[in-house]
Write an enzyme that holds these catalytic residues in place. Structure first.
Site, PDB file in Angstrom:
ATOM      1  N   GLU A  94       0.789  -7.077   7.951  1.00  0.00           N
ATOM      2  CA  GLU A  94       0.277  -5.803   7.443  1.00  0.00           C
ATOM      3  C   GLU A  94      -0.826  -5.322   8.369  1.00  0.00           C
ATOM      4  O   GLU A  94      -1.743  -6.088   8.703  1.00  0.00           O
ATOM      5  CB  GLU A  94      -0.261  -5.957   6.018  1.00  0.00           C
ATOM      6  CG  GLU A  94      -0.877  -4.686   5.438  1.00  0.00           C
ATOM      7  CD  GLU A  94      -1.376  -4.865   4.021  1.00  0.00           C
ATOM      8  OE1 GLU A  94      -0.749  -5.656   3.273  1.00  0.00           O
ATOM      9  OE2 GLU A  94      -2.388  -4.238   3.651  1.00  0.00           O
ATOM     10  N   GLU A 151      -8.469   2.133   5.454  1.00  0.00           N
ATOM     11  CA  GLU A 151      -8.649   2.034   4.007  1.00  0.00           C
ATOM     12  C   GLU A 151     -10.075   2.436   3.682  1.00  0.00           C
ATOM     13  O   GLU A 151     -10.997   2.154   4.440  1.00  0.00           O
ATOM     14  CB  GLU A 151      -8.422   0.609   3.508  1.00  0.00           C
ATOM     15  CG  GLU A 151      -7.001   0.134   3.541  1.00  0.00           C
ATOM     16  CD  GLU A 151      -6.882  -1.270   2.973  1.00  0.00           C
ATOM     17  OE1 GLU A 151      -6.394  -1.400   1.831  1.00  0.00           O
ATOM     18  OE2 GLU A 151      -7.306  -2.221   3.661  1.00  0.00           O
TER      19      GLU A 151
END
Length: 263
Positions: free
Chosen positions: A142, A147
């Site tokens: 990932e 974020e």
């Protein structure tokens, strides 16, 4: 490209200066992009992922494909989180991905985003290994390009998850915006992913690098990945909405561009 401003309570669109779109360095050529200039989400590029099972993070939203939660409008992709009862959940939002449609190994991946804000609000621009269905997470790999959690309005995170370094033990680094909040304006977030190295950028500034020798586990980033954009509500990391959280909240996406190395 357009900018949003507010005048007498109305949303107005204005051109953004060229300086607001940092160009990639030499040696990159455009592979594919979505400028979101049409009337609807391009089904040749994106698929909506729906459901309300918490997505491994105890998230509170139900992801839908409804225009209330995901739409293309005035040159932007809009992903909107709402407080509303839906399928036994108290919130709705959207999560879209290029899985099965546009999957690549290596490249420069960038998006120009205006982030939402508020306690418990969790926008993300990220990538997953296309073999996740067979190998599972985190062996699939990932790459979190960006974020943000609402309780840190001036901080975004660039993070790598793999076997031996996932979840709270992931290999990441923050990028702090001095004297401002990410929800105040658009910013360009990018990674440059090459064999045995991934580099993170915010507005053209390098702030994080990962290599096999730096992670505490197997390096699983030499195979195809797909792109995701989503806006979660709640979860173990961001915490949960409280009395200060204003909804709806929207993540605006001006464009997504993916480059490859010139031959």
């Amino acid at each position: 490209m357009r900018a949003l401003c507010v005048l007498a309570g109305a949303l107005l669109l204005q051109p953004y200066p060229a300086a607001a779109h940092p160009a990639p360095g030499p040696g990159w050529v455009l592979d594919w992009s979505d400028e979101f200039d049409g009337a609807a989400l391009d089904a040749r590029t994106w698929v909506a992922e729906t459901g309300g099972h918490g997505f491994g993070n105890n998230e509170l939203q139900y992801y839908t494909a409804r225009p209330e939660n995901v739409r293309v409008s005035d040159g932007f992709l809009v992903i909107e989180a709402r407080r509303e009862k839906y399928e036994n959940r108290e919130y709705t939002s959207a999560r879209i991905k290029t899985a099965g449609l546009k999957e690549r190994t290596y490249g420069r991946y960038e998006a120009r985003l205006k982030l939402p804000k508020g306690q418990g609000i969790w926008p993300a621009f990220w990538m997953l290994g296309s073999d996740i269905g067979s190998t599972g997470w985190p062996r699939s790999g990932e790459i979190d390009i960006m974020e943000n959690i609402g309780k840190e309005p001036s901080t975004v995170h660039g993070t790598l998850h793999g076997p031996g370094y996932s979840g709270e033990h992931a290999y990441g680094k923050p990028s702090v915006l001095a004297g401002a909040k990410y929800a105040d304006d658009f910013h360009v977030f990018a990674v440059e992913w090459e064999p045995s190295e991934i580099r993170w950028y915010r507005d053209g500034q390098l702030y994080h690098t990962a290599r096999p020798a730096l992670v505490k586990g197997d390096w699983v980033f030499e195979h195809p990945f797909f792109v995701l954009l989503n806006l979660a509500v709640g979860g173990y990391w961001p915490g949960y909405p409280d009395a200060t959280t204003v909804l709806p909240q929207r993540m605006l996406v001006d464009y997504v561009r993916v480059y490859k190395r010139a031959p």
